[in-house]
Scaffold this motif. Structure first.
Motif, PDB file in Angstrom:
ATOM      1  N   TRP A  33     -15.908  31.000  52.653  1.00 40.70           N
ATOM      2  CA  TRP A  33     -17.188  30.789  51.964  1.00 40.70           C
ATOM      3  C   TRP A  33     -17.406  29.349  51.500  1.00 40.70           C
ATOM      4  CZ3 TRP A  33     -21.283  33.464  52.610  1.00 40.70           C
ATOM      5  CH2 TRP A  33     -21.178  34.794  52.983  1.00 40.70           C
ATOM      6  N   SER A  37     -20.337  27.179  53.236  1.00 43.98           N
ATOM      7  CA  SER A  37     -21.413  26.777  52.319  1.00 43.98           C
ATOM      8  C   SER A  37     -21.610  25.265  52.338  1.00 43.98           C
ATOM      9  CB  SER A  37     -21.095  27.241  50.901  1.00 43.98           C
ATOM     10  OG  SER A  37     -21.003  28.631  50.856  1.00 43.98           O
ATOM     11  N   ALA A  41     -24.936  23.382  53.757  1.00 46.52           N
ATOM     12  CA  ALA A  41     -25.672  22.477  52.873  1.00 46.52           C
ATOM     13  C   ALA A  41     -25.742  21.069  53.451  1.00 46.52           C
ATOM     14  CB  ALA A  41     -25.011  22.449  51.496  1.00 46.52           C
TER      15      ALA A  41
END
Length: 84
Positions: A33, A37, A41
């Motif tokens: 994760w 992530s 981003a």
């Protein structure tokens, strides 16, 4: 100034591939994760910034004017548009 966010994201994704192949599954569950992530981003913010740097929209919404005259003022339809 270059921040190397995208390059770091690619390096982290490659490192995660290595970890998946070599290490235990519990460490992979912990790392997936945060790495995904960060990568999402990094690439998402970069793409958004590139879209915002585009040319500003004009007041007419960027649509071309439609009229019977060319920009020079001469009439596009010399006979008034009547078909005879």
């Amino acid at each position: 100034m270059k921040t190397y966010k995208r390059e770091l994201a690619v390096a982290l994704l490659l490192w995660l591939v290595y970890v998946v192949e070599v290490k235990d599954a519990t460490i992979v569950e912990i790392l997936v994760w945060p790495i995904f992530s960060f990568a999402a981003a990094a690439f998402g913010f970069d793409q958004y910034a590139k879209l915002q740097q585009g040319s500003p929209k004009s007041s007419d919404g960027g649509r071309p004017q439609r009229s019977g005259q060319y920009t020079g003022g001469e009439n596009q339809y010399p006979n008034g548009g009547d078909d005879k």
